[in-house]
Design a protein around this motif. Sequence first.
Motif, PDB file in Angstrom:
ATOM      1  N   ASN A   1       0.919  -1.157   0.241  1.00 18.36           N
ATOM      2  CA  ASN A   1      -0.065   0.567   0.125  1.00 18.36           C
ATOM      3  C   ASN A   1       0.445   0.864  -0.423  1.00 18.36           C
ATOM      4  OD1 ASN A   1      -2.761  -0.831   0.047  1.00 18.36           O
ATOM      5  ND2 ASN A   1      -2.232  -1.856   1.484  1.00 18.36           N
ATOM      6  N   ASP A   2       2.318   0.476   0.207  1.00 23.67           N
ATOM      7  CA  ASP A   2       2.949   1.847  -0.505  1.00 23.67           C
ATOM      8  C   ASP A   2       2.635   3.036  -1.510  1.00 23.67           C
ATOM      9  OD1 ASP A   2       5.262   3.878  -1.002  1.00 23.67           O
ATOM     10  OD2 ASP A   2       6.586   2.745   0.757  1.00 23.67           O
ATOM     11  N   LYS A   3       2.594   4.159  -2.168  1.00 26.39           N
ATOM     12  CA  LYS A   3       2.382   4.114  -3.671  1.00 26.39           C
ATOM     13  C   LYS A   3       3.178   4.220  -4.226  1.00 26.39           C
ATOM     14  CE  LYS A   3      -2.040   4.687  -2.420  1.00 26.39           C
ATOM     15  NZ  LYS A   3      -2.929   3.610  -2.313  1.00 26.39           N
ATOM     16  N   GLU A   4       4.698   4.668  -4.072  1.00 18.55           N
ATOM     17  CA  GLU A   4       5.881   5.287  -3.696  1.00 18.55           C
ATOM     18  C   GLU A   4       6.447   3.946  -4.602  1.00 18.55           C
ATOM     19  OE1 GLU A   4       8.059   7.433  -1.728  1.00 18.55           O
ATOM     20  OE2 GLU A   4       6.534   9.274  -1.045  1.00 18.55           O
ATOM     21  N   ARG A   5       6.779   2.857  -3.665  1.00 24.70           N
ATOM     22  CA  ARG A   5       7.311   1.795  -4.194  1.00 24.70           C
ATOM     23  C   ARG A   5       6.498   0.993  -5.202  1.00 24.70           C
ATOM     24  NH1 ARG A   5       8.360  -1.670   1.818  1.00 24.70           N
ATOM     25  NH2 ARG A   5       9.923  -0.501   1.736  1.00 24.70           N
ATOM     26  N   VAL A   6       5.052   1.316  -5.122  1.00 25.33           N
ATOM     27  CA  VAL A   6       4.402   0.620  -6.596  1.00 25.33           C
ATOM     28  C   VAL A   6       4.800   1.330  -7.750  1.00 25.33           C
ATOM     29  CG1 VAL A   6       1.900   0.411  -7.381  1.00 25.33           C
ATOM     30  CG2 VAL A   6       2.276  -0.104  -4.739  1.00 25.33           C
ATOM     31  N   ALA A   7       4.992   2.476  -8.086  1.00 24.14           N
ATOM     32  CA  ALA A   7       5.050   2.969  -8.649  1.00 24.14           C
ATOM     33  C   ALA A   7       6.098   2.202  -9.413  1.00 24.14           C
ATOM     34  CB  ALA A   7       4.929   4.936  -8.645  1.00 24.14           C
ATOM     35  N   ALA A   8       7.210   2.570  -8.665  1.00 23.32           N
ATOM     36  CA  ALA A   8       8.413   2.123  -8.578  1.00 23.32           C
ATOM     37  C   ALA A   8       8.799   0.756  -9.376  1.00 23.32           C
ATOM     38  CB  ALA A   8       9.890   2.489  -7.290  1.00 23.32           C
ATOM     39  N   ALA A   9       7.936   0.464  -9.297  1.00 22.89           N
ATOM     40  CA  ALA A   9       7.840  -1.253  -9.647  1.00 22.89           C
ATOM     41  C   ALA A   9       7.254  -1.356 -10.533  1.00 22.89           C
ATOM     42  CB  ALA A   9       6.883  -2.065  -8.155  1.00 22.89           C
ATOM     43  N   MET A  10       6.789  -0.330 -10.962  1.00 26.37           N
ATOM     44  CA  MET A  10       6.197  -0.822 -12.450  1.00 26.37           C
ATOM     45  C   MET A  10       6.912  -0.218 -13.526  1.00 26.37           C
ATOM     46  SD  MET A  10       3.220  -2.932 -12.344  1.00 26.37           S
ATOM     47  CE  MET A  10       2.733  -1.804 -13.788  1.00 26.37           C
ATOM     48  N   GLU A  11       7.614   0.800 -13.724  1.00 26.39           N
ATOM     49  CA  GLU A  11       8.674   1.274 -14.095  1.00 26.39           C
ATOM     50  C   GLU A  11       9.635   0.223 -14.391  1.00 26.39           C
ATOM     51  OE1 GLU A  11      10.956   4.883 -12.125  1.00 26.39           O
ATOM     52  OE2 GLU A  11       8.584   5.972 -11.681  1.00 26.39           O
ATOM     53  N   ASN A  12       9.882  -0.624 -14.375  1.00 27.56           N
ATOM     54  CA  ASN A  12      10.809  -2.170 -14.388  1.00 27.56           C
ATOM     55  C   ASN A  12      10.239  -2.346 -15.243  1.00 27.56           C
ATOM     56  OD1 ASN A  12      11.977  -4.702 -14.399  1.00 27.56           O
ATOM     57  ND2 ASN A  12      12.332  -4.751 -12.468  1.00 27.56           N
ATOM     58  N   PRO A  13      10.766  -2.558 -16.587  1.00 27.15           N
ATOM     59  CA  PRO A  13       9.999  -3.008 -17.520  1.00 27.15           C
ATOM     60  C   PRO A  13       9.667  -4.618 -17.344  1.00 27.15           C
ATOM     61  CG  PRO A  13      12.426  -1.823 -17.907  1.00 27.15           C
ATOM     62  CD  PRO A  13      12.111  -2.467 -16.388  1.00 27.15           C
ATOM     63  N   ASN A  14      10.686  -5.740 -17.209  1.00 22.36           N
ATOM     64  CA  ASN A  14      10.680  -6.915 -16.785  1.00 22.36           C
ATOM     65  C   ASN A  14       9.814  -7.090 -15.671  1.00 22.36           C
ATOM     66  OD1 ASN A  14      12.853  -7.289 -18.270  1.00 22.36           O
ATOM     67  ND2 ASN A  14      14.271  -7.530 -16.481  1.00 22.36           N
ATOM     68  N   LEU A  15       9.073  -6.337 -14.901  1.00 23.50           N
ATOM     69  CA  LEU A  15       8.003  -6.356 -14.121  1.00 23.50           C
ATOM     70  C   LEU A  15       6.965  -6.650 -14.231  1.00 23.50           C
ATOM     71  CD1 LEU A  15       8.031  -7.471 -10.963  1.00 23.50           C
ATOM     72  CD2 LEU A  15       7.618  -5.542 -10.271  1.00 23.50           C
ATOM     73  N   ARG A  16       6.862  -5.292 -15.676  1.00 22.52           N
ATOM     74  CA  ARG A  16       5.863  -4.930 -16.027  1.00 22.52           C
ATOM     75  C   ARG A  16       5.530  -5.435 -16.940  1.00 22.52           C
ATOM     76  NH1 ARG A  16       7.403   0.397 -17.214  1.00 22.52           N
ATOM     77  NH2 ARG A  16       8.499  -0.344 -19.004  1.00 22.52           N
ATOM     78  N   GLU A  17       5.805  -6.537 -17.961  1.00 19.89           N
ATOM     79  CA  GLU A  17       5.546  -7.708 -19.023  1.00 19.89           C
ATOM     80  C   GLU A  17       5.245  -8.540 -17.937  1.00 19.89           C
ATOM     81  OE1 GLU A  17       7.635 -10.275 -21.737  1.00 19.89           O
ATOM     82  OE2 GLU A  17       8.829  -8.386 -21.039  1.00 19.89           O
ATOM     83  N   ILE A  18       5.548  -8.753 -16.970  1.00 25.81           N
ATOM     84  CA  ILE A  18       4.904 -10.319 -16.498  1.00 25.81           C
ATOM     85  C   ILE A  18       3.545  -9.424 -15.679  1.00 25.81           C
ATOM     86  CG2 ILE A  18       4.809 -11.092 -14.105  1.00 25.81           C
ATOM     87  CD1 ILE A  18       8.286 -11.534 -14.374  1.00 25.81           C
ATOM     88  N   VAL A  19       3.427  -8.045 -15.185  1.00 28.10           N
ATOM     89  CA  VAL A  19       2.502  -7.813 -14.791  1.00 28.10           C
ATOM     90  C   VAL A  19       1.234  -7.946 -16.387  1.00 28.10           C
ATOM     91  CG1 VAL A  19       1.047  -6.272 -14.228  1.00 28.10           C
ATOM     92  CG2 VAL A  19       2.949  -6.300 -12.769  1.00 28.10           C
ATOM     93  N   GLU A  20       1.401  -7.807 -16.925  1.00 25.41           N
ATOM     94  CA  GLU A  20       0.903  -7.733 -18.389  1.00 25.41           C
ATOM     95  C   GLU A  20       0.364  -9.166 -18.973  1.00 25.41           C
ATOM     96  OE1 GLU A  20       3.003  -4.828 -21.447  1.00 25.41           O
ATOM     97  OE2 GLU A  20       2.479  -3.018 -19.668  1.00 25.41           O
ATOM     98  N   GLN A  21       0.932  -9.942 -18.284  1.00 27.94           N
ATOM     99  CA  GLN A  21       0.264 -10.937 -18.791  1.00 27.94           C
ATOM    100  C   GLN A  21      -0.409 -11.712 -18.276  1.00 27.94           C
ATOM    101  OE1 GLN A  21       2.060 -12.648 -21.972  1.00 27.94           O
ATOM    102  NE2 GLN A  21       2.454 -10.868 -22.313  1.00 27.94           N
ATOM    103  N   CYS A  22       0.133 -11.460 -16.220  1.00 29.12           N
ATOM    104  CA  CYS A  22      -1.384 -12.150 -15.717  1.00 29.12           C
ATOM    105  C   CYS A  22      -2.298 -11.662 -15.851  1.00 29.12           C
ATOM    106  CB  CYS A  22      -0.718 -11.650 -14.418  1.00 29.12           C
ATOM    107  SG  CYS A  22       1.154 -12.192 -14.421  1.00 29.12           S
ATOM    108  N   VAL A  23      -2.284  -9.650 -16.996  1.00 33.14           N
ATOM    109  CA  VAL A  23      -3.745  -9.513 -16.336  1.00 33.14           C
ATOM    110  C   VAL A  23      -4.451  -9.477 -17.930  1.00 33.14           C
ATOM    111  CG1 VAL A  23      -3.030  -7.732 -14.535  1.00 33.14           C
ATOM    112  CG2 VAL A  23      -3.240  -6.921 -17.299  1.00 33.14           C
TER     113      VAL A  23
END
Length: 160
Positions: A134-156
């Motif tokens: 629930n830390d908005k800054e950590r969530v935003a920073a995580a979503m800037e990681n291209p590898n993590l963002r790709e995994i998230v996009e596949q899951c959704v």
Amino acid sequence: MERVSGLLSWTLSRVLWLSGFSERGAARQPRIMEEKALEIYDLIRTIRDPEKPNTLEELEVVTESCVEVQEINEEDYLVIIKFTPTVPHCSLATLIVLCKSSKISKAIFFSFQLEIYISEGTHSTEEDINKQINDKERVAAAMENPNLREIVEQCVLEPD
């Protein structure tokens, strides 16, 4: 005079109903919150587990009752989601939260604040993870990681 009195009475009852002070307005409000909660649930239930081919609904990570919507004011809502990881030591709990946050923020068109929690007693480090997710800054920073963002996009993506 009787007609004016009737018109005044009707107008007053309508104002009270629209403002939520009458029984009909009060009864209407929970229904609106339930509809918004169901809208959120319909979005997150189809998210795929990062490690399995199943959806979060199929794995019972999320259920209809895990989503609650509260009115903050006339235009803003608080969305609270509690989820149950598949195992008490789930290492992907934060990734599941990123998937939910991403899908909700792209699809919901009402103004909301989002809080996501691990259901009490269902994860070995739930307190630490609940602070982190629930830390908005950590969530935003995580979503800037291209590898993590790709995994998230596949899951959704919607399941086939």
